[in-house]
Design an enzyme around this catalytic site. Structure first.
Site, PDB file in Angstrom:
ATOM      1  N   ALA A  63     -67.661  89.959  23.434  1.00 31.23           N
ATOM      2  CA  ALA A  63     -66.736  90.863  24.125  1.00 31.23           C
ATOM      3  C   ALA A  63     -67.510  91.679  25.153  1.00 31.23           C
ATOM      4  O   ALA A  63     -68.735  91.846  25.044  1.00 31.23           O
ATOM      5  CB  ALA A  63     -66.067  91.792  23.113  1.00 31.23           C
ATOM      6  N   GLY A 104     -68.164  88.030  19.890  1.00 33.85           N
ATOM      7  CA  GLY A 104     -66.923  87.368  20.292  1.00 33.85           C
ATOM      8  C   GLY A 104     -67.160  85.993  20.877  1.00 33.85           C
ATOM      9  O   GLY A 104     -66.278  85.142  20.869  1.00 33.85           O
ATOM     10  N   GLU A 107     -67.092  83.897  17.945  1.00 35.75           N
ATOM     11  CA  GLU A 107     -65.697  83.861  17.479  1.00 35.75           C
ATOM     12  C   GLU A 107     -64.864  82.925  18.347  1.00 35.75           C
ATOM     13  O   GLU A 107     -63.989  82.212  17.871  1.00 35.75           O
ATOM     14  CB  GLU A 107     -65.115  85.263  17.470  1.00 35.75           C
ATOM     15  N   GLU A 127     -72.236  92.190  16.089  1.00 39.51           N
ATOM     16  CA  GLU A 127     -71.471  93.427  16.242  1.00 39.51           C
ATOM     17  C   GLU A 127     -72.047  94.597  15.441  1.00 39.51           C
ATOM     18  O   GLU A 127     -71.946  95.747  15.849  1.00 39.51           O
ATOM     19  CB  GLU A 127     -70.033  93.196  15.811  1.00 39.51           C
TER      20      GLU A 127
HETATM   21  N1  T1G Z   1     -70.935  92.956  27.347  1.00 31.92           N
HETATM   22  C1  T1G Z   1     -71.200  93.508  28.551  1.00 31.92           C
HETATM   23  N2  T1G Z   1     -72.400  93.392  29.180  1.00 31.92           N
HETATM   24  C2  T1G Z   1     -73.356  92.690  28.542  1.00 31.92           C
HETATM   25  C3  T1G Z   1     -73.149  92.096  27.281  1.00 31.92           C
HETATM   26  C4  T1G Z   1     -71.862  92.254  26.687  1.00 31.92           C
HETATM   27  N3  T1G Z   1     -71.553  91.694  25.522  1.00 31.92           N
HETATM   28  N4  T1G Z   1     -74.301  91.486  26.929  1.00 31.92           N
HETATM   29  C5  T1G Z   1     -75.178  91.683  27.917  1.00 31.92           C
HETATM   30  N5  T1G Z   1     -74.624  92.412  28.883  1.00 31.92           N
HETATM   31  C6  T1G Z   1     -75.241  92.802  30.145  1.00 31.92           C
HETATM   32  C7  T1G Z   1     -76.391  93.764  29.933  1.00 31.92           C
HETATM   33  O1  T1G Z   1     -75.907  95.100  29.842  1.00 31.92           O
HETATM   34  C8  T1G Z   1     -77.205  93.524  31.184  1.00 31.92           C
HETATM   35  O2  T1G Z   1     -76.550  94.210  32.238  1.00 31.92           O
HETATM   36  C9  T1G Z   1     -77.016  92.041  31.456  1.00 31.92           C
HETATM   37  O3  T1G Z   1     -75.823  91.653  30.744  1.00 31.92           O
HETATM   38  C10 T1G Z   1     -78.167  91.196  30.943  1.00 31.92           C
HETATM   39  O4  T1G Z   1     -78.315  91.542  29.561  1.00 31.92           O
HETATM   40  C11 T1G Z   1     -64.793  91.206  19.537  1.00 31.92           C
HETATM   41  C12 T1G Z   1     -66.489  93.260  19.168  1.00 31.92           C
HETATM   42  C13 T1G Z   1     -77.039  88.498  25.428  1.00 31.92           C
HETATM   43  C14 T1G Z   1     -79.173  88.633  24.096  1.00 31.92           C
HETATM   44  O5  T1G Z   1     -73.872  92.280  20.805  1.00 31.92           O
HETATM   45  O6  T1G Z   1     -77.714  91.053  22.888  1.00 31.92           O
HETATM   46  O7  T1G Z   1     -68.228  90.660  20.776  1.00 31.92           O
HETATM   47  O8  T1G Z   1     -78.393  95.843  32.799  1.00 31.92           O
HETATM   48  O9  T1G Z   1     -80.524  92.634  29.975  1.00 31.92           O
HETATM   49  O10 T1G Z   1     -82.411  90.590  27.554  1.00 31.92           O
HETATM   50  O11 T1G Z   1     -65.998  90.635  17.628  1.00 31.92           O
HETATM   51  O12 T1G Z   1     -77.671  91.159  26.385  1.00 31.92           O
HETATM   52  O13 T1G Z   1     -78.174  93.705  34.045  1.00 31.92           O
HETATM   53  O14 T1G Z   1     -76.443  95.512  34.322  1.00 31.92           O
HETATM   54  O15 T1G Z   1     -79.652  92.304  27.620  1.00 31.92           O
HETATM   55  O16 T1G Z   1     -81.562  88.303  28.335  1.00 31.92           O
HETATM   56  C15 T1G Z   1     -71.300  91.345  20.699  1.00 31.92           C
HETATM   57  C16 T1G Z   1     -75.118  91.907  23.375  1.00 31.92           C
HETATM   58  C17 T1G Z   1     -70.430  92.264  21.506  1.00 31.92           C
HETATM   59  C18 T1G Z   1     -74.578  90.794  22.506  1.00 31.92           C
HETATM   60  C19 T1G Z   1     -79.171  88.863  26.589  1.00 31.92           C
HETATM   61  N6  T1G Z   1     -72.345  90.828  21.563  1.00 31.92           N
HETATM   62  N7  T1G Z   1     -76.031  91.417  24.385  1.00 31.92           N
HETATM   63  O17 T1G Z   1     -80.351  89.613  26.570  1.00 31.92           O
HETATM   64  O18 T1G Z   1     -80.403  90.328  29.005  1.00 31.92           O
HETATM   65  S1  T1G Z   1     -69.185  93.011  20.536  1.00 31.92           S
HETATM   66  C20 T1G Z   1     -73.572  91.363  21.547  1.00 31.92           C
HETATM   67  C21 T1G Z   1     -77.307  91.059  24.038  1.00 31.92           C
HETATM   68  C22 T1G Z   1     -68.132  91.717  20.198  1.00 31.92           C
HETATM   69  C23 T1G Z   1     -66.138  90.856  19.032  1.00 31.92           C
HETATM   70  C24 T1G Z   1     -67.143  91.941  19.124  1.00 31.92           C
HETATM   71  C25 T1G Z   1     -78.205  90.654  25.167  1.00 31.92           C
HETATM   72  C26 T1G Z   1     -78.373  89.147  25.304  1.00 31.92           C
HETATM   73  P1  T1G Z   1     -77.450  94.867  33.422  1.00 31.92           P
HETATM   74  P2  T1G Z   1     -79.787  91.807  28.988  1.00 31.92           P
HETATM   75  P3  T1G Z   1     -81.293  89.680  27.872  1.00 31.92           P
END
Ligand code: T1G
Length: 703
Positions: A63, A104, A107, A127
């Site tokens: 998400a 997500g 998911e 999450e």
């Molecule tokens: N949403 C929005 N922006 C995201 C994002 C996300 N899920 N993941 C990464 N970004 C942005 C980040 O802020 C950065 O932006 C750029 O992408 C590169 O990321 C409904 C509720 C995927 C392992 O927890 O763990 O789904 O600084 O610098 O080091 O059940 O990003 O360039 O402007 O981190 O290569 C669950 C979170 C969400 C994954 C990549 N997902 N992301 O790491 O690059 S909740 C997560 C990460 C959800 C559902 C639930 C890492 C990465 P900017 P980065 P990276």
């Protein structure tokens, strides 16, 4: 088709490519485009199967985290309902997963009937790291695919698992031979499914997710794990969601999950953890240094000093596959250092985290030497010698003679003046502080201390190399203690003074650990060594404003040889790993209070909280005002990753904003008057805090 989705029809297959860089975050716009494409494919009689993939390779990181806490989070089509719709499509829907499927994103893949991934793929329901639980079916569909216990472990770990393990668990049906062949193999898979008239979705592997578990499994799981969760909300909500998966039909379970998710999303803890997520990404951005600045090549690293810190530092680079020259002055010390590194890796082998071959491969990357000449071709040299300015300056003078032009010269000092070290060489632009936290091969935090002459490309290069070795780099300016230890001083001062005034070490620590800090001040000092903190203060007396009213307790214990865990006695008594209150320390405090004419009284926990935390916060705000820290969120990262401040409180600055800056200022002003001369001396509100409150602001930023 809009540019967020690439839609292609070929030989009866609809290929739907998500193209929302950088991570295919499932924002409202992507959700709308995705459901549109899937509906189109479902309605097209020429389409017999659908393949969903990431156009740029990466499948989806879940998400869009920026939407949480806003109306966009559940703006239609919301993710849960989008995925329900996908499960109703009457044609085989294959997720072709490249690189990552997280939260997500996984998911979404679970809403597909079939899943194939490239070999290097990692998947997870991360999450929990954001104080959330899977909110789009993960807690309900995954248990029906891999069982309740595996699901619980995966969700609560928040970890990413590799494709082989995901295949073994049953999350993946297939693993493609290579990244390049993923889509071709997905096509072949789709055609196989068509040829054998496979159902759109295979039957649940675990129709009753807990059928192999004892009836009291979840209750026992909660009882066993709840103490570890401390006050964290999300793990408890995950358990409730899994309970629903085990007891309710899917539709009711999904409704229950949604209720629990919304509770988590609205929680302070999730807001704090989302703050930390973006803070970590913000910390990489250094104003005035272009993101595309040319970096120095770092292929060969040298570490000077094979002690605990030097050895740990060397391991970081070896773990990243980089050769390291480890220099010591004496053969015995070098052998001891190399042996300790081998022993550390040996523990990883025993724990099954590494094979013996991998251990040898890492040791082969280490080159022990007694000769500075062997550092001549190093691209980065890090000294981790005795914490004494003259000693370090001499090391740098040696490096200046030996190291090639352009080599980055770093000091691992924890508090000394990096500019004074840089002044000992004629190339101060190559000098930087890299303050690793002990144990250096474990702790994520790395304070990158920028000297007044440090070149921008040296800053950018060290920030990059920090990420390459798995560290969390935070930029700091030069002052005593940089960010972390500078703030530790007033925080620990209040703790010591409170013990003189009538609290006990255990009471003070108890208040801090009740806030979910990993350790209180005194157990932390006993772990780090009372001798270490004494020698640091002793070598910096001019740098630290202090009075003996609070230093004496530590100094007396030092004089008594009570250094903490290492001597079995410090602020506490240690019998093995058991820590007990030591009433001799209380008696010592009583004696010192008499000598120092500090009146003693019974002290409430709230006073301990306010004095320790408000002084910690005040110093952080002062650091921001001085420009030592670039932003408040950097300070939060330092204290979460270096000192065990709970991430679900967001760090001391975020916590202050939650408390209210007005309340923090009022508390400091109260103790300024309530503690006599001591209060007048030490409870000085940071001017920036006063300015923020006067301006009616509750967000900590420089004004
Ligand atoms: N949403 C929005 N922006 C995201 C994002 C996300 N899920 N993941 C990464 N970004 C942005 C980040 O802020 C950065 O932006 C750029 O992408 C590169 O990321 C409904 C509720 C995927 C392992 O927890 O763990 O789904 O600084 O610098 O080091 O059940 O990003 O360039 O402007 O981190 O290569 C669950 C979170 C969400 C994954 C990549 N997902 N992301 O790491 O690059 S909740 C997560 C990460 C959800 C559902 C639930 C890492 C990465 P900017 P980065 P990276």
């Amino acid at each position: 088709m809009c540019d967020l989705i690439h839609y292609c029809l070929e030989d009866g297959l609809a290929l739907i490519g998500m193209a929302h860089p950088p991570v295919n975050a499932l924002s409202q716009s992507l959700r709308a485009a995705l459901i549109g494409a899937c509906e189109r494919a479902a309605a097209d009689d020429k389409v017999q199967a659908i393949i969903l993939y990431g156009e740029q390779g990466l499948f989806s990181a879940g998400a869009d985290i920026t939407e949480f806490g806003t109306d966009a989070s559940f703006s239609r089509p919301d993710l849960p309902n989008t995925l329900v719709r996908l499960t109703e499509i009457h044609k085989p829907l294959i997720a072709a997963i490249g690189k990552l499927a997280l939260g997500g994103g996984l998911e979404l893949a679970l809403a597909c009937g079939y899943r194939i991934a490239e070999p290097g793929t990692r998947v997870g329901l991360s999450e929990i790291n954001l104080g959330l639980l899977p909110g789009a079916g993960g807690t309900q569909r995954l248990p029906r695919l891999i069982g309740a216990e595996s699901t619980l472990n995966l969700i609560l770990s928040g970890e990413q698992i590799d494709a082989v393990r995901a295949r073994r668990l049953g999350i993946l049906d297939r693993i493609a031979a290579s990244t390049e062949q993923l889509l071709d193999e997905a096509r072949a898979y789709a055609n196989e499914l068509i040829d054998c008239c496979a159902p759109a979705r295979p039957a649940d592997a675990w129709p009753k997710p807990a059928e192999d578990l004892p009836d009291d499994f979840l209750a026992r799981y909660r009882a066993e794990h709840e103490p570890l969760w401390k006050s964290r909300l999300a793990p408890r909500l995950v358990l409730s969601a899994l309970e629903a998966a085990c007891l309710l039909p899917l539709e009711e379970g999904l409704a229950r999950e949604l209720t629990l998710f919304k509770h988590a999303e609205a929680s302070r803890q999730s807001k704090a953890l989302r703050h930390v997520f973006f803070a970590e990404r913000e910390a990489r951005k250094i104003p005035g240094i272009e993101a595309d600045i040319t970096l120095r090549k770092i292929e060969k690293v040298a570490v000077i000093g094979a002690g605990t810190m030097g050895g740990g530092i060397a391991m970081n680079f070896v773990n990243a596959g980089m050769p390291v020259a480890l220099l010591e002055l004496e053969g015995q010390a070098l052998d001891r250092g190399l042996m300790q590194i081998r022993k550390n890796y040996g523990i990883s082998v025993k724990r099954g985290k590494m094979t013996t071959d991998e251990l040898e491969q890492r040791m082969d990357l280490l080159f022990g030497t007694l000769d500075y000449e062997d550092l001549a071709d190093a691209d980065l040299v890090i000294e981790a010698v005795f914490e004494n300015l003259e000693v370090k300056q001499q090391v740098f003078r040696n490096l200046e003679k030996i190291c090639k032009p352009g080599a980055v010269l770093a000091t691992n000092t924890s508090s000394l003046d990096v500019d004074a070290i840089a002044a000992s060489v004629s190339r101060p632009q190559d000098v930087i502080g890299l303050h690793f936290f002990s144990p250096a091969n474990v702790m994520r935090l790395l304070e990158v201390v920028r000297g007044k002459d440090t070149a921008p490309d040296v800053v950018a290069t060290t920030m990059m190399i920090a990420k390459r070795i798995g560290k969390l780099p935070v930029i700091s300016g030069v002052c005593f203690g940089f960010i972390g230890n500078r703030m530790l001083e007033p925080y620990a001062r209040e703790a010591h003074r409170l013990v003189l005034e009538g609290a006990t070490p255990a009471q003070v620590d108890g208040v801090l650990t009740a806030l979910d800090l990993n350790m209180g001040v005194f157990s932390m000092l006993d772990l780090a060594g009372i001798d270490v903190s004494f020698l640091m203060r002793d070598s910096n007396r001019a740098a630290i404003a202090h009075d003996e009213s609070y230093c004496r307790l530590g100094e007396e214990l030092y004089a008594l040889g009570r250094y903490g865990q290492k001597t079995g006695r410090g602020f506490y008594l240690y019998e093995g790993r058991d820590r007990k209150e030591d009433y001799e320390v209380v008696a010592l405090a009583e004696r010192l209070a008499g000598e120092l004419r500090v009146s003693r009284r019974s002290i409430e926990d709230q006073e301990i909280h306010d004095r320790c935390l408000f002084m910690l916060i005040n110093e952080g705000i002062q650091l921001l005002d001085e420009g030592i820290a670039l932003r408040a969120s950097d300070i939060d990262l330092v204290w979460i990753n270096g000192y065990g401040f709970p991430a679900h409180l967001g760090g001391p600055m975020h916590y202050a904003e939650q408390l209210g800056l007005e309340k923090v200022l009022a508390g400091i002003q109260h103790y300024h008057h309530a503690l006599g001369d001591y209060g007048e001396m030490w409870f000085q509100p940071a001017p920036l805090l006063e300015r923020l409150v006067a301006a009616g602001k509750n967000r900590i930023e420089k004004i």
